[in-house]
Motif scaffolding. Structure first.
Motif, mmCIF file in Angstrom:
data_model
loop_
_atom_site.group_PDB
_atom_site.id
_atom_site.type_symbol
_atom_site.label_atom_id
_atom_site.label_comp_id
_atom_site.label_asym_id
_atom_site.label_seq_id
_atom_site.Cartn_x
_atom_site.Cartn_y
_atom_site.Cartn_z
ATOM 1 N N ASN A 18 69.695 -5.941 56.621
ATOM 2 C CA ASN A 18 68.966 -4.458 56.287
ATOM 3 C C ASN A 18 68.101 -4.597 57.495
ATOM 4 O OD1 ASN A 18 67.206 -6.116 55.004
ATOM 5 N ND2 ASN A 18 66.273 -4.255 54.218
ATOM 6 N N SER A 19 68.104 -3.187 58.412
ATOM 7 C CA SER A 19 67.240 -2.581 59.595
ATOM 8 C C SER A 19 66.340 -1.051 58.822
ATOM 9 C CB SER A 19 68.091 -2.448 60.726
ATOM 10 O OG SER A 19 69.067 -1.456 60.479
ATOM 11 N N VAL A 20 66.605 -1.086 58.112
ATOM 12 C CA VAL A 20 65.604 -0.658 56.753
ATOM 13 C C VAL A 20 65.275 -0.675 55.693
ATOM 14 C CG1 VAL A 20 66.685 1.586 58.240
ATOM 15 C CG2 VAL A 20 68.330 0.870 55.837
ATOM 16 N N ILE A 22 72.782 -8.486 67.726
ATOM 17 C CA ILE A 22 74.008 -8.310 68.209
ATOM 18 C C ILE A 22 73.633 -6.373 68.744
ATOM 19 C CG2 ILE A 22 76.119 -8.940 69.102
ATOM 20 C CD1 ILE A 22 74.432 -11.134 69.110
ATOM 21 N N TYR A 23 73.962 -5.498 67.126
ATOM 22 C CA TYR A 23 73.981 -4.521 67.037
ATOM 23 C C TYR A 23 73.135 -4.011 65.872
ATOM 24 C CZ TYR A 23 78.371 -5.325 70.354
ATOM 25 O OH TYR A 23 79.533 -5.366 71.168
ATOM 26 N N THR A 24 73.353 -2.237 65.905
ATOM 27 C CA THR A 24 73.003 -2.065 65.400
ATOM 28 C C THR A 24 73.237 -0.461 64.815
ATOM 29 O OG1 THR A 24 70.434 -2.716 65.416
ATOM 30 C CG2 THR A 24 70.192 -0.724 63.449
ATOM 31 N N TYR A 25 73.740 -0.747 63.443
ATOM 32 C CA TYR A 25 74.334 0.314 62.882
ATOM 33 C C TYR A 25 74.033 1.254 61.592
ATOM 34 C CZ TYR A 25 78.695 -2.306 65.125
ATOM 35 O OH TYR A 25 79.604 -2.795 65.954
ATOM 36 N N SER A 26 73.624 2.703 62.247
ATOM 37 C CA SER A 26 73.637 3.471 60.968
ATOM 38 C C SER A 26 74.542 4.631 60.182
ATOM 39 C CB SER A 26 71.727 4.438 62.043
ATOM 40 O OG SER A 26 72.674 4.713 63.002
ATOM 41 N N ASP A 27 73.438 5.800 59.360
ATOM 42 C CA ASP A 27 74.542 6.853 59.077
ATOM 43 C C ASP A 27 75.742 5.711 57.636
ATOM 44 O OD1 ASP A 27 73.621 8.770 60.810
ATOM 45 O OD2 ASP A 27 74.748 8.056 62.462
ATOM 46 N N LEU A 28 74.693 5.223 57.375
ATOM 47 C CA LEU A 28 75.824 4.547 56.272
ATOM 48 C C LEU A 28 75.431 4.956 55.093
ATOM 49 C CD1 LEU A 28 75.397 0.223 57.635
ATOM 50 C CD2 LEU A 28 78.045 2.213 57.996
ATOM 51 N N SER A 29 76.205 4.337 53.960
ATOM 52 C CA SER A 29 76.025 5.098 52.792
ATOM 53 C C SER A 29 76.584 3.916 52.060
ATOM 54 C CB SER A 29 76.414 6.682 52.196
ATOM 55 O OG SER A 29 77.944 6.635 51.925
ATOM 56 N N GLY A 30 77.334 4.684 50.122
ATOM 57 C CA GLY A 30 78.006 3.282 49.518
ATOM 58 C C GLY A 30 79.231 4.185 48.467
ATOM 59 N N THR A 66 83.471 1.790 58.470
ATOM 60 C CA THR A 66 83.284 1.151 59.597
ATOM 61 C C THR A 66 82.746 1.499 60.584
ATOM 62 O OG1 THR A 66 86.425 0.860 58.558
ATOM 63 C CG2 THR A 66 85.135 0.016 60.850
ATOM 64 N N ARG A 67 82.227 0.460 61.302
ATOM 65 C CA ARG A 67 80.936 0.474 61.995
ATOM 66 C C ARG A 67 81.937 -0.753 63.621
ATOM 67 N NH1 ARG A 67 80.385 3.865 59.655
ATOM 68 N NH2 ARG A 67 78.367 5.027 59.550
ATOM 69 N N PRO A 68 82.276 -0.333 64.635
ATOM 70 C CA PRO A 68 81.381 0.948 65.207
ATOM 71 C C PRO A 68 83.105 2.229 64.543
ATOM 72 C CG PRO A 68 82.452 -0.294 67.075
ATOM 73 C CD PRO A 68 82.412 -1.066 65.836
#
Length: 257
Positions: A88-90, A217-225, A230-232
């Protein structure tokens, strides 16, 4: 292809060269220059074609983190680059629940990691059955639950994770312009409860066995549940609806199509 034109030239006496004749030496120089450029282009093209990888066949590749340590004459732990996960980055307001996840070596999400051993941060002490295996069992009804508490501020950024240890398996790469082997695609299904999901996650790997030795390595945002993410993200796959006027109360959306 070049097409050359000529015109008759009279030899009656020694007449002065025509205007076209005066330009002939310059034209020949231009043709030689164009020929040199064409030869250089073909040589460059052949060189580039020789360097393009066959992306249909994955190749074993070293993890960049471990290679950099080795290049700096630092000790490289045997476990370097064997553990991969998402973190988790937030802040997660309550506790983090991950129902399912998938990780791939390629950006097209077609080259999955080997089976490996599921790993995670500490499991919720009141839900010990919700361990890391639950995020890899192919069942959306089960889930991994992190050990956080809403009364203690939830899960702080970069404190909980779930992933797998690939052990002695070697990372693969089949990206045409990449050298290193690393996770390049993640599919994630989080809890539909907004207080139990992370809107942003990071793909991480570990330098050694220490929990604190992770590297992002990478950080992906705009996720929900409540659905697969899929990211990218696929191009033009992220859409939003914004309120155009202020709302007196929290905006609630029951359904959207």
């Amino acid at each position: 292809n070049l097409l050359f034109f000529s015109q008759p030239f009279r030899q009656a006496g020694r007449r002065a060269p025509t205007e076209a004749g005066r330009r002939a030496p310059g034209s020949r120089s231009m043709l030689r220059w164009l020929g040199g450029v064409a030869w250089l282009f073909l040589a460059l093209l052949a060189s580039v074609e020789g360097q393009i990888k066959d992306t249909t066949v994955p190749v074993e590749a070293e993890v960049e983190l471990c290679a950099n340590l080795r290049a700096a004459n630092k000790t490289v732990d045997l476990s370097c680059g064997t553990k991969w996960g998402i973190m988790n980055s937030v802040v997660v307001l309550e506790y983090w629940e991950v129902h399912e996840m998938e990780m791939f070596w390629d950006t097209d999400c077609t080259l999955p990691l080997p089976k490996g051993v599921p790993i995670s941060s500490q499991v919720m002490t009141t839900m010990l059955e919700h361990e890391a295996d639950m995020a890899w069992d192919g069942n959306l009804e089960t889930r991994f639950t992190s050990n956080c508490r809403i009364l203690l501020g939830g899960c702080s950024p970069y404190t909980v994770y779930v992933g797998k240890n690939i052990g002695s398996s070697i990372p693969l790469n089949r990206e045409p312009v990449e050298t290193w082997g690393q996770v390049r695609c993640v599919r994630l299904f989080q809890s539909e409860n907004t207080t139990r999901q992370a809107s942003s996650v990071s793909v991480v790997t570990w330098e050694n066995q220490s929990e604190d030795s992770f590297h992002v390595i990478y950080t992906y945002s705009d996720l929900s549940g409540g659905a697969w993410h899929t990211r990218p993200a696929v191009e033009e796959a992220l859409w939003r609806i914004w309120n155009l006027v202020p709302t007196d109360r929290p905006w609630q959306v029951a359904e959207i199509m």
